[in-house]
Design an enzyme around this catalytic site. Structure first.
Site, mmCIF file in Angstrom:
data_model
loop_
_atom_site.group_PDB
_atom_site.id
_atom_site.type_symbol
_atom_site.label_atom_id
_atom_site.label_comp_id
_atom_site.label_asym_id
_atom_site.label_seq_id
_atom_site.Cartn_x
_atom_site.Cartn_y
_atom_site.Cartn_z
ATOM 1 N N HIS A 132 0.859 -1.183 0.000
ATOM 2 C CA HIS A 132 0.000 0.000 0.000
ATOM 3 C C HIS A 132 0.897 1.237 0.000
ATOM 4 O O HIS A 132 2.024 1.199 0.494
ATOM 5 C CB HIS A 132 -0.862 -0.041 1.262
ATOM 6 C CG HIS A 132 -1.944 0.968 1.330
ATOM 7 N ND1 HIS A 132 -1.713 2.278 1.705
ATOM 8 C CD2 HIS A 132 -3.285 0.872 1.126
ATOM 9 C CE1 HIS A 132 -2.859 2.931 1.711
ATOM 10 N NE2 HIS A 132 -3.835 2.110 1.365
ATOM 11 N N ASP A 209 2.873 -4.620 8.105
ATOM 12 C CA ASP A 209 1.608 -3.899 7.956
ATOM 13 C C ASP A 209 0.486 -4.922 8.086
ATOM 14 O O ASP A 209 0.238 -5.703 7.171
ATOM 15 C CB ASP A 209 1.585 -3.209 6.589
ATOM 16 C CG ASP A 209 0.224 -2.612 6.239
ATOM 17 O OD1 ASP A 209 -0.726 -2.753 7.026
ATOM 18 O OD2 ASP A 209 0.121 -2.017 5.150
ATOM 19 N N GLN A 212 -4.776 -5.509 6.970
ATOM 20 C CA GLN A 212 -5.738 -6.423 6.347
ATOM 21 C C GLN A 212 -5.741 -7.801 6.984
ATOM 22 O O GLN A 212 -6.407 -8.712 6.481
ATOM 23 C CB GLN A 212 -5.430 -6.550 4.844
ATOM 24 C CG GLN A 212 -5.502 -5.265 4.071
ATOM 25 C CD GLN A 212 -6.903 -4.672 4.033
ATOM 26 O OE1 GLN A 212 -7.895 -5.381 4.185
ATOM 27 N NE2 GLN A 212 -6.992 -3.366 3.829
ATOM 28 N N LYS A 235 -10.631 -1.003 10.361
ATOM 29 C CA LYS A 235 -10.681 -2.233 9.560
ATOM 30 C C LYS A 235 -10.941 -3.457 10.434
ATOM 31 O O LYS A 235 -11.002 -4.579 9.949
ATOM 32 C CB LYS A 235 -9.387 -2.401 8.775
ATOM 33 C CG LYS A 235 -9.134 -1.284 7.760
ATOM 34 C CD LYS A 235 -7.838 -1.505 6.991
ATOM 35 C CE LYS A 235 -7.452 -0.275 6.165
ATOM 36 N NZ LYS A 235 -8.370 -0.018 5.051
ATOM 37 N N CYS A 373 -4.726 2.433 -3.713
ATOM 38 C CA CYS A 373 -3.491 2.962 -3.127
ATOM 39 C C CYS A 373 -2.325 2.000 -3.346
ATOM 40 O O CYS A 373 -1.469 1.841 -2.468
ATOM 41 C CB CYS A 373 -3.668 3.275 -1.641
ATOM 42 S SG CYS A 373 -4.821 4.615 -1.328
#
Length: 415
Positions: A132, A209, A212, A235, A373
């Site tokens: 991202h 990261d 997700q 999220k 993104c």
């Protein structure tokens, strides 16, 4: 503050889950909302909404600074949320949990503290082609400032990282590796422990990261052995404007503060400032107290439902959706890794993704269209944009059937 869903051994009671999310009763253009944009943000269960209201009605005050009852209540709620996050991530200590605005700020914090201290001219930072923008641009900024080089791990056509190429990029001048746990545009689940082990064998720290990942699978930062882990509350069925940076205690102790102001200090004079200990060293000013409290409620909700149960449900939806969409003429799925999360990204021959999204919206189906993104990833795929249906615990096979039917209507219009 757990879900009322009974803990059945294998199945998720999706109807009861859906009843706990008020927004799912919304009509869109006169049709029931089918929300398939969960990679962008998730909807909120009633228990999270109730917790936010209770905070503002009964506990609203600033934290760490007052001796009156409301301040003590707010501080207790805020720090309890930190302990909840630490338990959720299996962190060794709640002091390893820093509250930030979201994944983007967490990565910027690491880049502007650890990165600026350790990266020098001629050094290298490794990221991957599927990152991202929030895990690209902060490292570009550090590299540009320091005269360092950004190295990119390539992937296969299926959307899997080439680990042989990754290990070949690990050099003595590599200062940090930053990698997504789950790709927001492909759904690929990366082998984080293998990536971490290869880096650690050379003394290189790893930032993950997890934006997700955390709503869809159990995450154990100690088992992964990553040095930093980041995610966003919105999220994870929590409020917007709140996120988390996990950092190993020794690293948080070592690096300088990210911002200056109240609460991140021990003492201040015009001659010298002494900084507070982590995590408070990184939480300048009044934090998003309500956001942290709401995030704690969201985590408790997810834990009550069960991440193993959620994961099994979403794997079934991905398999079902792959078959349903794969049968549509002219539709090509992008991202077919063997280990894949709840992302169904695709292109439809002869139809721009924005047109796909617009027509689906008229059918009550909310998806995301664009580059997500991830413009460098789109360039690797050879497309300007894709359409993305992203799944969560409240989605159903029947909703995927509606999505497939709506895509057939798109073809009728454009093909």
């Amino acid at each position: 503050m757990t879900s009322t869903i009974p803990l059945t051994p294998t199945e998720l009671d999706v109807n009861r889950v859906r009843g706990e999310f008020p927004v799912l009763r919304t009509l869109v253009h006169g049709k029931p909302l089918i929300y398939l944009d969960n990679a962008a943000t998730t909807q909120k269960p009633q228990v999270v909404l109730d917790r936010l209201i209770r905070y503002y009605m009964e506990e609203n005050a600033n934290v760490h600074r007052g001796v009156h009852l409301l301040s003590e209540r707010a501080t207790d709620a805020y720090e309890e949320a930190r302990r909840t996050v630490a338990r959720f991530l299996h962190a060794g200590d709640p002091k390893e949990i820093v509250f930030v605005r979201g994944t983007t700020e967490a990565i910027n914090l690491v880049a502007q503290t650890y990165g600026r201290v350790h990266v020098r001219q001629g050094d290298e930072v490794i990221i991957t082609v599927m990152e991202h923008h929030s895990n690209i641009v902060p490292w570009q900024m550090v590299c540009d400032e320091k005269g360092a080089r950004l190295r990119i791990v390539p992937m296969t056509d299926e959307g899997e990282l080439r680990l042989d190429a990754y290990e070949a990029l690990l050099f003595p001048r590599t200062r940090i590796v930053a990698v997504t746990h789950v790709s927001n545009a492909l759904g690929t689940i990366n082998p984080i422990r293998q990536i971490v082990d290869a880096a650690h064998a050379r003394g290189i720290p790893v930032l993950v990261d997890g934006a997700q990942a955390v709503a869809h699978m159990p995450v154990d930062v100690q088992a992964l052995d990553c040095d930093f882990y980041t995610f966003s509350g919105h999220k994870l069925f929590g409020p917007t404007g709140i996120g988390v940076l996990y950092g190993k205690a020794a690293l948080l102790d070592e690096v300088p503060p990210y911002q200056g102001g109240g609460d991140m200090i021990s003492s201040v004079s015009f001659e010298r400032t002494l900084y507070n200990v982590p995590p408070y060293k990184f939480e300048a000013g009044t934090p998003n107290i309500a956001g942290a409290v709401g995030l704690g409620a969201a985590i408790e909700y997810v834990e009550g439902v069960g991440l193993d149960r959620i994961g099994a449900h979403e794997r079934d939806l991905v398999a079902y959706g792959t078959r349903a969409l794969g049968g549509i003429p002219g539709l090509r799925l992008t991202g077919t890794a063997a280990e894949k999360g709840g992302i169904l990204s695709f292109v439809l021959d002869g139809v721009h993704p924005h047109d796909v999204g617009t027509i689906l919206d008229r059918e009550g189906v909310a998806i995301r269209t664009g580059h997500h993104c991830c413009q460098p990833l789109m360039a690797r795929l050879g497309v300007p944009a894709t359409s993305r249906a992203s799944l969560a615990l409240y989605n159903t096979r029947e909703e995927i059937d509606v999505l497939a039917g709506a895509l057939a209507k798109v073809r009728e219009v454009f093909v």
